[in-house]
Design a protein around this motif. Structure first.
Motif, PDB file in Angstrom:
ATOM      1  N   VAL A  45      84.576  63.816  16.485  1.00 38.72           N
ATOM      2  CA  VAL A  45      85.856  64.498  16.280  1.00 38.72           C
ATOM      3  C   VAL A  45      86.086  65.532  17.379  1.00 38.72           C
ATOM      4  O   VAL A  45      87.167  65.606  17.969  1.00 38.72           O
ATOM      5  CB  VAL A  45      85.933  65.122  14.870  1.00 38.72           C
ATOM      6  CG1 VAL A  45      87.116  66.070  14.746  1.00 38.72           C
ATOM      7  CG2 VAL A  45      86.006  64.031  13.804  1.00 38.72           C
ATOM      8  N   ARG A  46      85.064  66.314  17.678  1.00 42.41           N
ATOM      9  CA  ARG A  46      85.178  67.339  18.718  1.00 42.41           C
ATOM     10  C   ARG A  46      85.553  66.708  20.064  1.00 42.41           C
ATOM     11  O   ARG A  46      86.457  67.155  20.754  1.00 42.41           O
ATOM     12  CB  ARG A  46      83.857  68.100  18.834  1.00 42.41           C
ATOM     13  CG  ARG A  46      83.813  69.163  19.898  1.00 42.41           C
ATOM     14  CD  ARG A  46      82.496  69.931  19.926  1.00 42.41           C
ATOM     15  NE  ARG A  46      81.308  69.076  19.977  1.00 42.41           N
ATOM     16  CZ  ARG A  46      80.415  68.948  18.989  1.00 42.41           C
ATOM     17  NH1 ARG A  46      80.553  69.611  17.870  1.00 42.41           N
ATOM     18  NH2 ARG A  46      79.368  68.160  19.135  1.00 42.41           N
ATOM     19  N   GLU A  49      89.134  65.085  19.967  1.00 50.65           N
ATOM     20  CA  GLU A  49      90.178  66.114  19.978  1.00 50.65           C
ATOM     21  C   GLU A  49      90.309  66.766  21.344  1.00 50.65           C
ATOM     22  O   GLU A  49      91.404  67.111  21.767  1.00 50.65           O
ATOM     23  CB  GLU A  49      89.908  67.161  18.901  1.00 50.65           C
ATOM     24  CG  GLU A  49      90.227  66.642  17.524  1.00 50.65           C
ATOM     25  CD  GLU A  49      90.101  67.687  16.433  1.00 50.65           C
ATOM     26  OE1 GLU A  49      89.642  68.820  16.711  1.00 50.65           O
ATOM     27  OE2 GLU A  49      90.460  67.366  15.297  1.00 50.65           O
ATOM     28  N   ARG A  50      89.213  66.899  22.033  1.00 45.66           N
ATOM     29  CA  ARG A  50      89.257  67.560  23.344  1.00 45.66           C
ATOM     30  C   ARG A  50      89.774  66.644  24.448  1.00 45.66           C
ATOM     31  O   ARG A  50      90.501  67.091  25.331  1.00 45.66           O
ATOM     32  CB  ARG A  50      87.875  68.063  23.691  1.00 45.66           C
ATOM     33  CG  ARG A  50      87.860  68.816  24.981  1.00 45.66           C
ATOM     34  CD  ARG A  50      86.604  69.580  25.158  1.00 45.66           C
ATOM     35  NE  ARG A  50      86.806  70.489  26.263  1.00 45.66           N
ATOM     36  CZ  ARG A  50      85.962  71.396  26.597  1.00 45.66           C
ATOM     37  NH1 ARG A  50      84.868  71.554  25.903  1.00 45.66           N
ATOM     38  NH2 ARG A  50      86.196  72.171  27.621  1.00 45.66           N
ATOM     39  N   HIS A  53      92.885  62.974  22.193  1.00 36.32           N
ATOM     40  CA  HIS A  53      94.156  63.376  21.571  1.00 36.32           C
ATOM     41  C   HIS A  53      95.174  63.889  22.588  1.00 36.32           C
ATOM     42  O   HIS A  53      96.348  63.512  22.498  1.00 36.32           O
ATOM     43  CB  HIS A  53      93.925  64.427  20.490  1.00 36.32           C
ATOM     44  CG  HIS A  53      93.284  63.887  19.258  1.00 36.32           C
ATOM     45  ND1 HIS A  53      93.410  64.492  18.038  1.00 36.32           N
ATOM     46  CD2 HIS A  53      92.512  62.803  19.032  1.00 36.32           C
ATOM     47  CE1 HIS A  53      92.735  63.811  17.129  1.00 36.32           C
ATOM     48  NE2 HIS A  53      92.182  62.785  17.723  1.00 36.32           N
ATOM     49  N   ASP A  67      98.742  60.474  16.795  1.00 39.20           N
ATOM     50  CA  ASP A  67      97.863  61.620  16.928  1.00 39.20           C
ATOM     51  C   ASP A  67      97.763  62.386  15.609  1.00 39.20           C
ATOM     52  O   ASP A  67      96.673  62.781  15.197  1.00 39.20           O
ATOM     53  CB  ASP A  67      98.354  62.536  18.054  1.00 39.20           C
ATOM     54  CG  ASP A  67      97.362  63.628  18.369  1.00 39.20           C
ATOM     55  OD1 ASP A  67      96.177  63.301  18.592  1.00 39.20           O
ATOM     56  OD2 ASP A  67      97.763  64.799  18.371  1.00 39.20           O
ATOM     57  N   ARG A  71      94.305  62.881  13.470  1.00 36.15           N
ATOM     58  CA  ARG A  71      93.811  64.211  13.109  1.00 36.15           C
ATOM     59  C   ARG A  71      93.632  64.338  11.589  1.00 36.15           C
ATOM     60  O   ARG A  71      92.665  64.948  11.130  1.00 36.15           O
ATOM     61  CB  ARG A  71      94.745  65.289  13.638  1.00 36.15           C
ATOM     62  CG  ARG A  71      94.654  65.469  15.135  1.00 36.15           C
ATOM     63  CD  ARG A  71      95.673  66.497  15.627  1.00 36.15           C
ATOM     64  NE  ARG A  71      95.798  66.470  17.059  1.00 36.15           N
ATOM     65  CZ  ARG A  71      95.116  67.241  17.895  1.00 36.15           C
ATOM     66  NH1 ARG A  71      94.246  68.097  17.421  1.00 36.15           N
ATOM     67  NH2 ARG A  71      95.310  67.156  19.192  1.00 36.15           N
ATOM     68  N   ASP A  74      90.477  62.589  10.695  1.00 37.23           N
ATOM     69  CA  ASP A  74      89.336  63.391  11.139  1.00 37.23           C
ATOM     70  C   ASP A  74      89.054  64.521  10.153  1.00 37.23           C
ATOM     71  O   ASP A  74      87.906  64.762   9.761  1.00 37.23           O
ATOM     72  CB  ASP A  74      89.594  63.988  12.521  1.00 37.23           C
ATOM     73  CG  ASP A  74      89.638  62.955  13.629  1.00 37.23           C
ATOM     74  OD1 ASP A  74      89.240  61.794  13.393  1.00 37.23           O
ATOM     75  OD2 ASP A  74      90.083  63.308  14.742  1.00 37.23           O
ATOM     76  N   ARG A  75      90.098  65.239   9.730  1.00 38.89           N
ATOM     77  CA  ARG A  75      89.927  66.345   8.779  1.00 38.89           C
ATOM     78  C   ARG A  75      89.365  65.834   7.452  1.00 38.89           C
ATOM     79  O   ARG A  75      88.541  66.494   6.820  1.00 38.89           O
ATOM     80  CB  ARG A  75      91.267  67.057   8.517  1.00 38.89           C
ATOM     81  CG  ARG A  75      91.869  67.792   9.683  1.00 38.89           C
ATOM     82  CD  ARG A  75      91.107  69.028  10.151  1.00 38.89           C
ATOM     83  NE  ARG A  75      89.986  68.780  11.043  1.00 38.89           N
ATOM     84  CZ  ARG A  75      90.067  68.464  12.346  1.00 38.89           C
ATOM     85  NH1 ARG A  75      91.194  68.329  12.942  1.00 38.89           N
ATOM     86  NH2 ARG A  75      88.971  68.277  13.059  1.00 38.89           N
TER      87      ARG A  75
END
Length: 141
Positions: A45-46, A49-50, A53, A67, A71, A74-75
């Motif tokens: 996820v990290r 997202e970096r 995304h 996107d 997300r 992911d949450r």
């Protein structure tokens, strides 16, 4: 040749699914599988997202709706991992583990159907390779 970002993400997805299976089917290895799954999902996820995304929203035709969905998935996985870590063995653990496996499966299906093909079609192989390196560094930190 280095793995590109799609290869790395796909490999991580397979490992997430394998570890999810261990949560359900292998009580002796359950704690180790949960800890490894937790580290892998959070690192994935990290890194996504970096590095992924921003590309999806800026450069790909699928943009914001995809996107936002990614997300949200992911949450959901992170929330379920938190609950799983707090759950005692027994029926609550089993129910949360089942939801976690379902969340991982949904995440993998969505990302592999709606995100990764667009990356493959939009980015040159060299860029996919450099993005793979960045993904790996962010995931493992």
């Amino acid at each position: 040749m280095a793995e590109d970002v799609i290869d790395r993400i796909t490999r991580d997805h397979r490992e997430m699914l394998r570890l999810g299976g261990r949560l359900r089917a292998d009580p002796e290895r359950r704690a180790a599988a949960r800890m490894r799954l937790d580290a892998l999902v959070r690192g994935h996820v990290r890194a996504v997202e970096r590095h992924v995304h921003p590309l999806v929203t800026r450069e790909l035709a699928v943009g914001q709706p995809v996107d936002e969905r990614t997300r949200a998935l992911d949450r959901r996985m992170e929330t379920l991992l938190d609950r799983l870590a707090r759950s005692a063995p027994g029926s609550e653990y089993e129910a949360v583990a089942d939801r976690m496996v379902d969340a991982v499966t949904e995440h993998v299906r969505f990302e592999e159907a709606e995100v990764l093909p667009h990356l493959r079609g939009a980015l040159a192989p060299e860029r996919l390779a450099s993005l793979g390196e960045l993904y790996g560094l962010a995931r493992d930190r």
